[in-house]
Enzyme design. Structure first.
Site, mmCIF file in Angstrom:
data_model
loop_
_atom_site.group_PDB
_atom_site.id
_atom_site.type_symbol
_atom_site.label_atom_id
_atom_site.label_comp_id
_atom_site.label_asym_id
_atom_site.label_seq_id
_atom_site.Cartn_x
_atom_site.Cartn_y
_atom_site.Cartn_z
ATOM 1 N N LYS A 46 0.842 -1.217 0.000
ATOM 2 C CA LYS A 46 0.000 0.000 0.000
ATOM 3 C C LYS A 46 0.866 1.252 0.000
ATOM 4 O O LYS A 46 2.037 1.212 0.417
ATOM 5 C CB LYS A 46 -0.951 0.025 1.194
ATOM 6 N N ASP A 74 -2.122 -1.561 10.594
ATOM 7 C CA ASP A 74 -2.384 -1.556 9.145
ATOM 8 C C ASP A 74 -3.060 -2.843 8.667
ATOM 9 O O ASP A 74 -3.458 -2.937 7.506
ATOM 10 C CB ASP A 74 -1.063 -1.411 8.363
HETATM 11 P P1 ATP Z 1 4.123 -0.332 7.817
HETATM 12 O O1 ATP Z 1 3.978 0.417 6.542
HETATM 13 O O2 ATP Z 1 2.905 -1.169 8.184
HETATM 14 O O3 ATP Z 1 4.666 0.488 8.959
HETATM 15 P P2 ATP Z 1 6.619 -1.308 6.874
HETATM 16 O O4 ATP Z 1 6.427 -1.468 5.399
HETATM 17 O O5 ATP Z 1 7.260 -0.028 7.296
HETATM 18 O O6 ATP Z 1 5.223 -1.464 7.569
HETATM 19 P P3 ATP Z 1 7.469 -4.027 7.198
HETATM 20 O O7 ATP Z 1 7.930 -4.367 5.820
HETATM 21 O O8 ATP Z 1 6.194 -4.587 7.647
HETATM 22 O O9 ATP Z 1 7.487 -2.458 7.438
HETATM 23 O O10 ATP Z 1 8.674 -4.432 8.181
HETATM 24 C C1 ATP Z 1 8.797 -3.917 9.489
HETATM 25 C C2 ATP Z 1 9.492 -4.953 10.372
HETATM 26 O O11 ATP Z 1 8.609 -6.061 10.520
HETATM 27 C C3 ATP Z 1 10.779 -5.483 9.779
HETATM 28 O O12 ATP Z 1 11.817 -5.136 10.635
HETATM 29 C C4 ATP Z 1 10.611 -6.985 9.690
HETATM 30 O O13 ATP Z 1 11.679 -7.708 10.278
HETATM 31 C C5 ATP Z 1 9.332 -7.291 10.467
HETATM 32 N N1 ATP Z 1 8.462 -8.278 9.782
HETATM 33 C C6 ATP Z 1 7.714 -9.208 10.408
HETATM 34 N N2 ATP Z 1 7.040 -9.951 9.526
HETATM 35 C C7 ATP Z 1 7.354 -9.502 8.299
HETATM 36 C C8 ATP Z 1 6.975 -9.886 6.972
HETATM 37 N N3 ATP Z 1 6.137 -10.918 6.750
HETATM 38 N N4 ATP Z 1 7.472 -9.182 5.949
HETATM 39 C C9 ATP Z 1 8.296 -8.137 6.187
HETATM 40 N N5 ATP Z 1 8.706 -7.751 7.408
HETATM 41 C C10 ATP Z 1 8.255 -8.420 8.462
#
Ligand code: ATP
Length: 311
Positions: free
Chosen positions: A11, A137
């Protein structure tokens, strides 16, 4: 059914506003969320032995309870008393820790996937409630499409019609930004540039590409840009390269540019990748799943897509 394959889409935030803070410390949000076509493949297979076995193509991604997809599987097992185990494989394409809800969307795919795989009788509303326990989210990632998210992310309103099509360049600077620390650093009373959420909703309903681009806004840039000037530099460069507008997604650090022309978007992606030595740049487009009442064929014509996000 023995196994199910899901597409867990990323997203972007067209707007992100923080309107207050709850007594328990959670921030109150108002955001217009939008899926892009970029997805992780999430494969879920039944296994006779109990437990959860998770693998992914990224050797450094945790595959235990630290992974949101693993936690989703455990929650479904507990909530519905499932005795069978599951094997989950995630093929990650969505940049990690990027502000693109990569973990949340994998989590949502496991919740929806296990509901289908085990034929569980559970409403979407209940699934969204379960999702909220795992992350703010996650309810949106179950709902998908163009959505206004409020509260701490759990009050969802579908926007109809959904966002008209754009090509999207996602450019992730090579820096790590902690979501938690961004919210901790945010000084709510000092924010003067709150986005015009109502204006964005009106622009989407009017299907007005220019107005949508004008109304983009993310208050978290007030925290991240002073710390990471590359975010501002990337925005500026994407604008020079023909983006209608460019902004940081979520708590960053990914910057996205919206384009009307695919060739221009691809060219801009190549240029910023080279000029900023970026490791992760993706050209994609906005993605809107069919909503009930909207014929899939109609939606396919509008968005050039015929498959569903989470199938
Ligand atoms: P958001 O936009 O919801 O804040 P994000 O895109 O910033 O999320 P993610 O890619 O979800 O961040 O990753 C954040 C942390 O979550 C990472 O440090 C990762 O180790 C952990 N994590 C746990 N499960 C997952 C997964 N299935 N895929 C990616 N990261 C994951």
């Amino acid at each position: 059914m023995e196994e199910i394959r899901m597409r867990a889409r990323a997203k972007i935030n067209l707007t992100l506003d923080v309107t207050g803070k709850r007594e328990d410390g959670y921030h109150l949000l108002r955001m217009v969320m939008q899926n892009v076509a970029l997805y992780d493949d999430v494969m879920i297979r039944r296994r006779q032995e109990a437990g959860i076995v998770l693998t992914s193509n990224l050797p450094w991604l945790p595959c235990d309870e630290r992974n949101l997809a693993w936690r989703a599987a455990r929650l479904m097992q507990e909530e519905f008393g499932l005795t069978e185990g599951v094997e989950i494989h995630i093929q990650k394409r969505i940049p990690v820790a990027a502000g693109l809800a990569g973990g949340s969307t994998d989590c949502a795919a496991v919740l929806v996937g296990m509901k289908r795989l085990f034929g569980l009788r559970v409403s979407q509303k209940k699934l969204e409630e379960l999702g909220l326990r795992l992350g703010a989210d996650v309810p949106y990632c179950i709902r998908r499409g163009t959505v206004l998210a409020e509260g701490i992310g759990e009050i969802l309103t579908d926007i109809n019609p959904q966002c008209p099509p754009f090509f999207v360049v996602l450019a992730k600077p090579n820096v790590s930004v902690s979501t938690k620390s961004v919210y901790q650093k945010l000084k709510l009373d000092e924010i003067r540039n709150h986005p015009d959420t109502e204006g964005m909703l009106a622009a989407i309903v009017a299907q007005d590409h220019q107005a949508i681009c004008k109304k983009m806004g993310n208050v978290l840039e007030n925290v991240t840009i002073p710390d990471y000037p590359i975010i501002a530099a990337l925005k500026e460069r994407l604008l020079e390269l023909g983006a209608e507008n460019a902004m940081m997604s979520g708590s960053g650090p990914t910057v996205f540019g919206l384009f009307l022309d695919e060739k221009q978007a691809k060219k801009a992606a190549k240029k910023v990748q080279r000029e900023f030595s970026l490791k992760e740049v993706v050209t994609t487009r906005t993605f809107c799943p069919a909503r009930s009442g909207q014929k899939r064929k109609e939606r396919g014509k509008q968005y050039g897509e015929t498959d569903n996000c989470i199938k």
